[in-house]
Write a protein that holds these residues in place. Structure first.
Motif, PDB file in Angstrom:
ATOM      1  N   PRO A  29     -14.482 -10.068   2.810  1.00 43.97           N
ATOM      2  CA  PRO A  29     -14.540  -8.891   1.931  1.00 43.97           C
ATOM      3  C   PRO A  29     -15.739  -8.912   0.983  1.00 43.97           C
ATOM      4  CG  PRO A  29     -12.298  -9.711   2.082  1.00 43.97           C
ATOM      5  CD  PRO A  29     -13.158 -10.727   2.766  1.00 43.97           C
ATOM      6  N   PHE A  30     -15.955 -10.043   0.291  1.00 47.33           N
ATOM      7  CA  PHE A  30     -17.130 -10.214  -0.581  1.00 47.33           C
ATOM      8  C   PHE A  30     -17.153 -11.677  -1.005  1.00 47.33           C
ATOM      9  CE2 PHE A  30     -19.914 -10.312  -4.126  1.00 47.33           C
ATOM     10  CZ  PHE A  30     -20.679  -9.153  -4.134  1.00 47.33           C
ATOM     11  N   SER A  31     -18.138 -12.405  -0.561  1.00 48.96           N
ATOM     12  CA  SER A  31     -18.186 -13.847  -0.802  1.00 48.96           C
ATOM     13  C   SER A  31     -18.720 -14.184  -2.185  1.00 48.96           C
ATOM     14  CB  SER A  31     -19.055 -14.532   0.252  1.00 48.96           C
ATOM     15  OG  SER A  31     -19.336 -15.867  -0.115  1.00 48.96           O
ATOM     16  N   ASN A  32     -17.876 -14.832  -3.013  1.00 48.71           N
ATOM     17  CA  ASN A  32     -18.344 -15.357  -4.293  1.00 48.71           C
ATOM     18  C   ASN A  32     -19.401 -16.434  -4.089  1.00 48.71           C
ATOM     19  OD1 ASN A  32     -17.048 -14.104  -6.566  1.00 48.71           O
ATOM     20  ND2 ASN A  32     -15.125 -14.959  -5.853  1.00 48.71           N
ATOM     21  N   ALA A  33     -19.219 -17.237  -3.031  1.00 52.14           N
ATOM     22  CA  ALA A  33     -20.159 -18.332  -2.775  1.00 52.14           C
ATOM     23  C   ALA A  33     -21.571 -17.807  -2.553  1.00 52.14           C
ATOM     24  CB  ALA A  33     -19.701 -19.154  -1.576  1.00 52.14           C
ATOM     25  N   CYS A  34     -21.698 -16.672  -1.848  1.00 50.57           N
ATOM     26  CA  CYS A  34     -23.026 -16.076  -1.640  1.00 50.57           C
ATOM     27  C   CYS A  34     -23.647 -15.668  -2.969  1.00 50.57           C
ATOM     28  CB  CYS A  34     -22.929 -14.866  -0.719  1.00 50.57           C
ATOM     29  SG  CYS A  34     -22.717 -15.268   1.024  1.00 50.57           S
ATOM     30  N   LEU A  35     -22.839 -15.051  -3.828  1.00 48.97           N
ATOM     31  CA  LEU A  35     -23.338 -14.606  -5.129  1.00 48.97           C
ATOM     32  C   LEU A  35     -23.750 -15.807  -5.986  1.00 48.97           C
ATOM     33  CD1 LEU A  35     -23.814 -11.952  -6.596  1.00 48.97           C
ATOM     34  CD2 LEU A  35     -21.494 -12.088  -7.505  1.00 48.97           C
ATOM     35  N   PHE A  72       0.806  -1.222   0.000  1.00 47.02           N
ATOM     36  CA  PHE A  72       0.000   0.000   0.000  1.00 47.02           C
ATOM     37  C   PHE A  72       0.844   1.279   0.000  1.00 47.02           C
ATOM     38  CE2 PHE A  72      -3.467  -2.774   1.898  1.00 47.02           C
ATOM     39  CZ  PHE A  72      -4.216  -2.772   0.737  1.00 47.02           C
ATOM     40  N   ARG A  73       2.138   1.141   0.276  1.00 51.37           N
ATOM     41  CA  ARG A  73       3.034   2.303   0.246  1.00 51.37           C
ATOM     42  C   ARG A  73       3.919   2.307  -1.003  1.00 51.37           C
ATOM     43  NH1 ARG A  73       4.835   3.084   6.630  1.00 51.37           N
ATOM     44  NH2 ARG A  73       2.726   3.510   7.394  1.00 51.37           N
ATOM     45  N   SER A  74       3.677   1.368  -1.917  1.00 54.53           N
ATOM     46  CA  SER A  74       4.481   1.276  -3.134  1.00 54.53           C
ATOM     47  C   SER A  74       4.240   2.485  -4.039  1.00 54.53           C
ATOM     48  CB  SER A  74       4.136  -0.009  -3.893  1.00 54.53           C
ATOM     49  OG  SER A  74       4.673   0.009  -5.193  1.00 54.53           O
ATOM     50  N   LYS A  75       5.330   3.057  -4.574  1.00 55.74           N
ATOM     51  CA  LYS A  75       5.219   4.201  -5.481  1.00 55.74           C
ATOM     52  C   LYS A  75       4.683   3.783  -6.846  1.00 55.74           C
ATOM     53  CE  LYS A  75       8.812   6.984  -3.271  1.00 55.74           C
ATOM     54  NZ  LYS A  75      10.132   7.659  -3.445  1.00 55.74           N
ATOM     55  N   LYS A  76       4.890   2.505  -7.208  1.00 57.55           N
ATOM     56  CA  LYS A  76       4.408   2.034  -8.515  1.00 57.55           C
ATOM     57  C   LYS A  76       2.898   1.815  -8.514  1.00 57.55           C
ATOM     58  CE  LYS A  76       5.047  -1.463 -12.111  1.00 57.55           C
ATOM     59  NZ  LYS A  76       4.992  -0.421 -13.151  1.00 57.55           N
ATOM     60  N   LEU A  77       2.330   1.524  -7.355  1.00 53.03           N
ATOM     61  CA  LEU A  77       0.897   1.217  -7.258  1.00 53.03           C
ATOM     62  C   LEU A  77       0.054   2.416  -7.677  1.00 53.03           C
ATOM     63  CD1 LEU A  77      -1.212  -0.916  -6.260  1.00 53.03           C
ATOM     64  CD2 LEU A  77      -1.125   0.260  -4.048  1.00 53.03           C
ATOM     65  N   LYS A  78      -0.800   2.198  -8.695  1.00 46.77           N
ATOM     66  CA  LYS A  78      -1.678   3.276  -9.184  1.00 46.77           C
ATOM     67  C   LYS A  78      -3.072   3.191  -8.553  1.00 46.77           C
ATOM     68  CE  LYS A  78       1.530   4.420 -12.231  1.00 46.77           C
ATOM     69  NZ  LYS A  78       2.423   3.265 -12.060  1.00 46.77           N
ATOM     70  N   TYR A  79      -3.616   1.968  -8.517  1.00 48.97           N
ATOM     71  CA  TYR A  79      -4.972   1.790  -8.007  1.00 48.97           C
ATOM     72  C   TYR A  79      -5.075   0.502  -7.197  1.00 48.97           C
ATOM     73  CZ  TYR A  79      -6.689   5.453 -11.131  1.00 48.97           C
ATOM     74  OH  TYR A  79      -6.901   6.647 -11.765  1.00 48.97           O
ATOM     75  N   VAL A  80      -5.954   0.549  -6.219  1.00 47.86           N
ATOM     76  CA  VAL A  80      -6.373  -0.646  -5.493  1.00 47.86           C
ATOM     77  C   VAL A  80      -7.838  -0.882  -5.823  1.00 47.86           C
ATOM     78  CG1 VAL A  80      -6.842  -1.647  -3.221  1.00 47.86           C
ATOM     79  CG2 VAL A  80      -4.727  -0.358  -3.602  1.00 47.86           C
ATOM     80  N   VAL A  81      -8.174  -2.121  -6.155  1.00 43.16           N
ATOM     81  CA  VAL A  81      -9.568  -2.489  -6.408  1.00 43.16           C
ATOM     82  C   VAL A  81     -10.081  -3.241  -5.181  1.00 43.16           C
ATOM     83  CG1 VAL A  81     -11.154  -3.845  -7.816  1.00 43.16           C
ATOM     84  CG2 VAL A  81      -9.279  -2.578  -8.912  1.00 43.16           C
ATOM     85  N   ALA A  82     -11.014  -2.636  -4.477  1.00 42.91           N
ATOM     86  CA  ALA A  82     -11.690  -3.297  -3.363  1.00 42.91           C
ATOM     87  C   ALA A  82     -13.002  -3.874  -3.888  1.00 42.91           C
ATOM     88  CB  ALA A  82     -11.964  -2.303  -2.241  1.00 42.91           C
ATOM     89  N   ASN A  83     -13.440  -5.007  -3.331  1.00 35.53           N
ATOM     90  CA  ASN A  83     -14.696  -5.584  -3.808  1.00 35.53           C
ATOM     91  C   ASN A  83     -15.886  -5.259  -2.912  1.00 35.53           C
ATOM     92  OD1 ASN A  83     -13.843  -7.242  -1.751  1.00 35.53           O
ATOM     93  ND2 ASN A  83     -13.535  -9.050  -3.029  1.00 35.53           N
ATOM     94  N   SER A  84     -15.707  -4.252  -2.042  1.00 39.29           N
ATOM     95  CA  SER A  84     -16.833  -3.737  -1.247  1.00 39.29           C
ATOM     96  C   SER A  84     -16.449  -2.366  -0.710  1.00 39.29           C
ATOM     97  CB  SER A  84     -17.167  -4.681  -0.086  1.00 39.29           C
ATOM     98  OG  SER A  84     -16.103  -4.713   0.851  1.00 39.29           O
ATOM     99  N   ASN A  85     -17.444  -1.580  -0.359  1.00 38.93           N
ATOM    100  CA  ASN A  85     -17.188  -0.273   0.243  1.00 38.93           C
ATOM    101  C   ASN A  85     -16.553  -0.420   1.620  1.00 38.93           C
ATOM    102  OD1 ASN A  85     -18.247   1.804  -1.664  1.00 38.93           O
ATOM    103  ND2 ASN A  85     -20.118   0.604  -1.454  1.00 38.93           N
TER     104      ASN A  85
END
Length: 383
Positions: free
Chosen positions: A289-295, A140-153
């Motif tokens: 974080p977000f259960s695929n099994a539920c979906l 999370f402190r990497s300078k190369k990292l542009k975006y993080v994709v979270a699967n929930s708010n």
């Protein structure tokens, strides 16, 4: 790091790759092990790992760095906590948050006083946890990292709270499924075959699918089934599909007098057959974080009972297309959320609504959102 056909994240990745290939992209896959045939359009680069679990994680992160840099892809998307990526999909959420949830509600009723304190200290000094926390912080402190994709708010909020990542660098993209894989027209035939296989006759079948039984709240679910049985709801069977320490939970069911009503299948590849056999899907996770099994269960026409901490709860309306548990460590609350669904009329109505909700969360939609993000990163790199 390793692909097996059982985990929710791995199944999602396989679907994600399929959609990328359909969109004309070539995928370079960096992994230590891949347990299925490599698809056309995918070039696999093996990343060496060694040692016990914590060293495997660390060696994968370091070695992936060198292998990926040599290959020089247009955009690097990581599904693991690694050291060199443009986009990181935080499918596992925050490990720091999971440890906090485990310390709080997850181990409730499993020891107290000095014993509890010693267990917490051992957990936080475990080299595996320390390694994951180190990699997570470094990522999370990497300078190369542009975006993080979270699967929930909720996942997005956790990353901001623990690592102070700017909100603009985190995108929420809910998980998606191939809705065509879940043909309700074939369900009755499959249902009969699997219920016979499981020796389920006229009982209401509750289904739990997931590996990592403690994190997904299986112990509390077994207690809830015991409560329902004591309250006169006798025609219940609980199917547990997934990898975990079965003996511990089987003993718990035996102590509650429901050992014969809990069926442990172990990991299964044909999970859709179990969705068809079931009547209600339950996943009272203490961190998810977000259960695929539920979906998948929703797409299979099942009403879902899950915890508010599960990111999938963000797409549910309590009592309409699912049931949401506020405290997954409270077996009484789990039992109360299951009770209305024991009515066939209510169960069918919730199941129908759940299927409609699932239809709005397709893998195509997910990949299109991901591709827009990838194109934005590519444009920025070219500029």
């Amino acid at each position: 790091m390793r692909y097996t056909p059982y985990g929710g994240a791995e199944v999602f990745l396989s679907r994600f790759i399929d959609e990328l290939i359909k969109n004309g992209h070539t995928c370079h896959l960096f992994a230590a092990k891949w347990d299925e045939d490599i698809k056309d359009g995918v070039i696999w680069h093996r990343v060496k790992t060694f040692g016990p679990s914590f060293l495997r994680l660390l060696s994968f992160a370091v070695n992936a760095w060198f292998v990926v840099k040599r290959t020089a892809p247009d955009v690097i998307v990581s599904f693991e906590r690694t050291l060199y990526q443009d986009i990181y999909r935080a499918g596992d959420g925050c490990h720091k948050e999971w440890l906090m949830q485990r310390q709080g509600s997850g181990v409730r009723g499993q020891g107290s006083g000095t014993r509890r304190i010693i267990k917490d200290i051992i957990t936080f000094l475990n080299p595996l946890h320390l390694t994951i926390l180190y990699l997570e912080k470094r990522l999370f402190r990497s300078k190369k990292l542009k975006y993080v994709v979270a699967n929930s708010n909720r996942g997005k909020e956790e990353i901001i709270r623990h690592y102070k990542l700017p909100e603009d660098n985190i995108c929420v993209i809910y998980n998606g499924i191939d809705i065509n894989e879940f043909d309700l027209g074939c369900r009755d035939k499959i249902r009969a075959a699997y219920r016979e296989k499981l020796n389920i006759k006229d009982e209401i079948a509750l289904l739990f699918v997931g590996s990592g039984f403690e994190r997904k709240g299986l112990g509390f679910l077994i207690e809830a089934v015991g409560i329902l049985k004591r309250n006169g709801y006798n025609k219940l069977k609980l199917i547990v599909a997934g990898k975990g320490r079965i003996r511990k939970y089987k003993n718990a069911a035996d102590r509650l007098g429901i050992g014969k009503d809990v069926i442990f299948t172990g990991p299964v590849k044909d999970v859709q057959g179990y969705y068809s056999a079931a009547d209600i899907f339950i996943l009272p996770s203490i961190y998810e974080p977000f259960s695929n099994a539920c979906l998948e269960a929703m797409a299979s026409g099942l009403p879902v009972v899950t915890s508010r901490i599960n990111g999938v709860s963000e797409i549910l309306t309590d009592g309409k297309d699912g049931m949401i548990i506020d405290d997954p460590a409270n077996p009484e609350e789990i039992a109360e959320k299951i009770k209305p669904l024991l009515s066939e009329e209510i169960r069918f109505a919730v199941a129908k609504a759940a299927r409609k909700t699932a239809e709005n969360h397709t893998i195509e939609k997910n990949v299109n959102e991901f591709l827009r993000l990838i194109d934005e990163v590519r444009g920025g790199l070219k500029g």
